[in-house]
Design a protein around this motif. Structure first.
Motif, PDB file in Angstrom:
ATOM      1  N   ARG A 138       0.816  -1.215   0.000  1.00 10.87           N
ATOM      2  CA  ARG A 138       0.000   0.000   0.000  1.00 10.87           C
ATOM      3  C   ARG A 138       0.849   1.264   0.000  1.00 10.87           C
ATOM      4  O   ARG A 138       0.574   2.208  -0.751  1.00 10.87           O
ATOM      5  CB  ARG A 138      -0.949  -0.004   1.207  1.00 10.87           C
ATOM      6  N   LEU A 139       1.894   1.316   0.840  1.00 14.11           N
ATOM      7  CA  LEU A 139       2.719   2.519   0.895  1.00 14.11           C
ATOM      8  C   LEU A 139       3.411   2.756  -0.436  1.00 14.11           C
ATOM      9  O   LEU A 139       3.447   3.895  -0.934  1.00 14.11           O
ATOM     10  CB  LEU A 139       3.746   2.409   2.027  1.00 14.11           C
ATOM     11  N   ALA A 140       3.958   1.713  -1.039  1.00 14.19           N
ATOM     12  CA  ALA A 140       4.610   1.861  -2.343  1.00 14.19           C
ATOM     13  C   ALA A 140       3.627   2.358  -3.392  1.00 14.19           C
ATOM     14  O   ALA A 140       3.971   3.191  -4.241  1.00 14.19           O
ATOM     15  CB  ALA A 140       5.228   0.529  -2.775  1.00 14.19           C
ATOM     16  N   LEU A 141       2.392   1.859  -3.341  1.00 13.51           N
ATOM     17  CA  LEU A 141       1.374   2.321  -4.294  1.00 13.51           C
ATOM     18  C   LEU A 141       1.016   3.781  -4.048  1.00 13.51           C
ATOM     19  O   LEU A 141       0.885   4.561  -5.004  1.00 13.51           O
ATOM     20  CB  LEU A 141       0.130   1.440  -4.189  1.00 13.51           C
ATOM     21  N   ILE A 157       8.261   7.324  -9.494  1.00 16.31           N
ATOM     22  CA  ILE A 157       8.541   5.943  -9.876  1.00 16.31           C
ATOM     23  C   ILE A 157       8.799   5.210  -8.571  1.00 16.31           C
ATOM     24  O   ILE A 157       9.736   5.524  -7.851  1.00 16.31           O
ATOM     25  CB  ILE A 157       9.768   5.846 -10.802  1.00 16.31           C
ATOM     26  N   SER A 158       7.955   4.267  -8.239  1.00 10.92           N
ATOM     27  CA  SER A 158       7.994   3.631  -6.922  1.00 10.92           C
ATOM     28  C   SER A 158       8.203   2.132  -7.078  1.00 10.92           C
ATOM     29  O   SER A 158       7.519   1.481  -7.867  1.00 10.92           O
ATOM     30  CB  SER A 158       6.682   3.897  -6.172  1.00 10.92           C
ATOM     31  N   THR A 200       1.804   5.998 -11.034  1.00  4.32           N
ATOM     32  CA  THR A 200       2.764   6.522 -11.998  1.00  4.32           C
ATOM     33  C   THR A 200       3.378   5.371 -12.769  1.00  4.32           C
ATOM     34  O   THR A 200       3.592   4.285 -12.223  1.00  4.32           O
ATOM     35  CB  THR A 200       3.871   7.305 -11.263  1.00  4.32           C
ATOM     36  N   GLU A 201       3.684   5.598 -14.042  1.00  4.20           N
ATOM     37  CA  GLU A 201       4.341   4.569 -14.836  1.00  4.20           C
ATOM     38  C   GLU A 201       5.651   4.170 -14.167  1.00  4.20           C
ATOM     39  O   GLU A 201       6.428   5.015 -13.736  1.00  4.20           O
ATOM     40  CB  GLU A 201       4.614   5.086 -16.253  1.00  4.20           C
ATOM     41  N   GLY A 202       5.885   2.860 -14.111  1.00  2.00           N
ATOM     42  CA  GLY A 202       7.110   2.370 -13.495  1.00  2.00           C
ATOM     43  C   GLY A 202       6.913   1.792 -12.111  1.00  2.00           C
ATOM     44  O   GLY A 202       7.872   1.356 -11.490  1.00  2.00           O
ATOM     45  N   PHE A 203       5.676   1.787 -11.613  1.00  2.00           N
ATOM     46  CA  PHE A 203       5.434   1.169 -10.303  1.00  2.00           C
ATOM     47  C   PHE A 203       5.695  -0.332 -10.396  1.00  2.00           C
ATOM     48  O   PHE A 203       5.261  -0.994 -11.330  1.00  2.00           O
ATOM     49  CB  PHE A 203       3.996   1.415  -9.866  1.00  2.00           C
ATOM     50  N   SER A 204       6.430  -0.875  -9.421  1.00  2.00           N
ATOM     51  CA  SER A 204       6.764  -2.295  -9.442  1.00  2.00           C
ATOM     52  C   SER A 204       6.971  -2.803  -8.034  1.00  2.00           C
ATOM     53  O   SER A 204       7.153  -2.034  -7.089  1.00  2.00           O
ATOM     54  CB  SER A 204       8.033  -2.547 -10.276  1.00  2.00           C
ATOM     55  N   MET A 205       6.893  -4.142  -7.909  1.00  2.00           N
ATOM     56  CA  MET A 205       7.238  -4.817  -6.663  1.00  2.00           C
ATOM     57  C   MET A 205       8.339  -5.821  -6.978  1.00  2.00           C
ATOM     58  O   MET A 205       8.258  -6.548  -7.974  1.00  2.00           O
ATOM     59  CB  MET A 205       6.025  -5.532  -6.076  1.00  2.00           C
ATOM     60  N   CYS A 206       9.350  -5.861  -6.143  1.00  2.00           N
ATOM     61  CA  CYS A 206      10.498  -6.734  -6.373  1.00  2.00           C
ATOM     62  C   CYS A 206      10.690  -7.633  -5.166  1.00  2.00           C
ATOM     63  O   CYS A 206      10.832  -7.144  -4.039  1.00  2.00           O
ATOM     64  CB  CYS A 206      11.749  -5.901  -6.619  1.00  2.00           C
TER      65      CYS A 206
END
Length: 497
Positions: free
Chosen positions: A283-286, A294-295, A356-362
């Motif tokens: 949630r915080l990253a989103l 870019i998150s 934003t474009e580039g949101f990802s989870m790693c």
């Protein structure tokens, strides 16, 4: 003789590498099976809890039972709540795409050395950001099995914008009603769900892609593993329910406001990049992405990743699911109604939140993924929320944060120092537990200077209606990286080898 010996030596080395690779993959499969089994064991373990409550009730004297004549009905209600939670959990598992073939035979590695596979949720294939099975998302809001790395070789920009993939709406209303109004046990609910959802848009669970859900592959896991699943359900409330808004306002809002102020002139064409280690359910990253950054969230726990994949990628509307997060504790309840109250999730539709474009989870261990030369000086900001005390060596965390930040980049932190490995007795676990004063001193050594520092009072995955509320007086700071003093040093793993 010498060439033959040399050739034989090379072949022996190749065989050993293949054997070691096969063993590591088998260990990964067994570890991931154990985590999935913890999810699948949720209904049975929960049902056993209810049976224990019933046994205690039956032991009461008749006069005492008469005072609690409503308890049999409460036990029925508990079973219905467990069934609803179990249905939700099984849908989470259906949406998961394992990075390995979990149905393959792993007898090759059975033996004493596998009896106590560490349940650290670490699959070596997803540790390195540049590995062939990196878990960084590039085509979805979140994925646990992307074949692409998070970064292009030699590039400091995040991969192409995520494309949200959604599944066709499935009408499960009839099945949900049968769960809510019937008297099906949690274990039976899982079996019924397996049958009724076999042809939904997530795929047939009997197909090759879902053979790992076969009950024959399910392991008997310790109850402590199932407790982690219950913890995940509470974390869902914190990140993705209206009831968690107060806690999010305590923890996330100060961070979001600070980022917004520090990057007030951010460009939409070239947004600043922010890393969120320990991102949990995302949630915080989103929210950071929705601010125009870019998150990238980074998470180590497969328990978390399996669930966040479902919420970020497969929930199609706000309030789509109902869960009962508080049913597993009879302590400190104001009433049975409070304990058995439903919570709807998610409170927002993630795909429609304005990322934003580039949101990802790693996925992967923070140290192993980001202690990489390609990560040096990549990030404009690093945000850590209830994270830095998860370290075996917090100094290593601080050093890596300094290395991966650009000159002038900011580190925003909020959280306590409840070191996760401080009380691991009888195991050879490293744990370096610094005071806040020492944390400050170490940060200064690695090129940081303080811009802001305060204390924030907050809870963490707390039932807002419980009679017991554990509160933290969390450290909240903004530090800025002065210079690249550590930039030209080799990664810690190289210096320690």
């Amino acid at each position: 003789m010498h060439p033959v010996a040399a050739g034989g030596g090379v072949e022996d080395e190749d065989d050993e590498r293949r054997r070691q690779s096969k063993l590591e993959e088998a260990l990964e499969i067994k570890s991931l099976r154990r985590i999935i089994s913890a999810y699948l064991n949720y209904p049975e373990a929960s049902e056993e809890d209810v049976r224990r409550y019933e046994r205690s009730f039956r032991m009461l004297p008749p006069a005492h039972k008469a005072l609690l004549s409503h308890y049999p009905l409460k036990f029925q209600r508990l079973r219905r709540c467990i069934s609803v939670n179990s249905y939700f959990i099984f849908n989470i598992l259906q949406a998961f795409e394992p990075p390995l073939d979990l149905s393959q035979d792993i007898d090759v590695c059975d033996g004493p050395h596998l009896e106590n596979v560490p349940n650290n949720h670490n699959v070596s294939g997803v540790n390195n950001v540049c590995s062939s099975r990196s878990t960084c998302a590039s085509k979805r809001l979140h994925t646990s099995n992307s074949d692409q790395a998070c970064y292009e070789e030699g590039s400091n920009t995040v991969h192409s914008p995520p494309i949200v993939t959604t599944n066709k709406e499935v009408d499960n209303s009839g099945h949900r009603e049968s769960i809510t109004d019937g008297h099906t046990s949690g274990v039976e609910c899982i079996r019924e769900t397996h049958n009724c959802c076999g042809n939904d848009s997530n795929g047939d669970v009997s197909s090759p892609s879902r053979t790992w859900l076969d009950p024959s592959l399910q392991l008997h896991v310790p109850l402590v593993d199932v407790d982690k699943v219950r913890c995940i359900v509470r974390n869902i409330v914190r990140d993705w329910a209206a009831e968690g808004q107060k806690e999010r306002d305590q923890c996330y809002k100060p961070i979001l406001e600070e980022l917004d102020a520090l990057f007030a002139d951010r460009s939409k064409k070239s947004p600043p990049a922010c890393l969120v280690p320990g991102a949990g359910l995302g949630r915080l990253a989103l929210e950071i992405s929705c601010l125009g950054f870019i998150s990238q969230g980074n998470e180590f726990s497969y328990y978390m990743m399996i669930c966040s994949n479902f919420i970020l990628n497969h929930c199609q509307t706000a309030g789509e699911w109902t869960i009962y997060p508080w049913i597993h504790s009879n302590c400190n309840s104001l009433s049975d109604s409070d304990q058995l109250r439903p919570v709807t999730v998610p409170d927002i539709h993630p795909a429609s939140a304005g990322i934003t474009e580039g949101f990802s989870m790693c996925g992967g261990d923070f140290v192993e993924v980001y202690n990489d030369p390609n990560q040096v000086g990549v990030w404009d900001a690093v945000v850590t929320c209830f994270f830095i005390d998860t370290a075996h060596n917090i100094i290593e965390y601080i050093e890596i944060i300094s290395r991966i930040l650009k000159d002038g980049g900011v580190w925003i932190n909020l959280g306590p120092l409840l070191y996760h490995f401080a009380d691991v007795y009888g195991q050879d676990e490293m744990s370096v537990e610094l005071s806040l004063e020492d944390v400050r001193r170490v940060a200064l050594h690695y090129g940081f200077h303080f811009e802001k520092e305060s204390t924030v009072e907050t809870t963490y995955t707390t039932n807002p209606r419980s009679m017991m509320q554990n509160r933290y007086y969390a450290a909240f700071w903004t530090m800025r990286k002065r210079s690249a003093t550590m930039e030209h040093q080799p990664p810690l793993t190289e210096r320690n080898s």
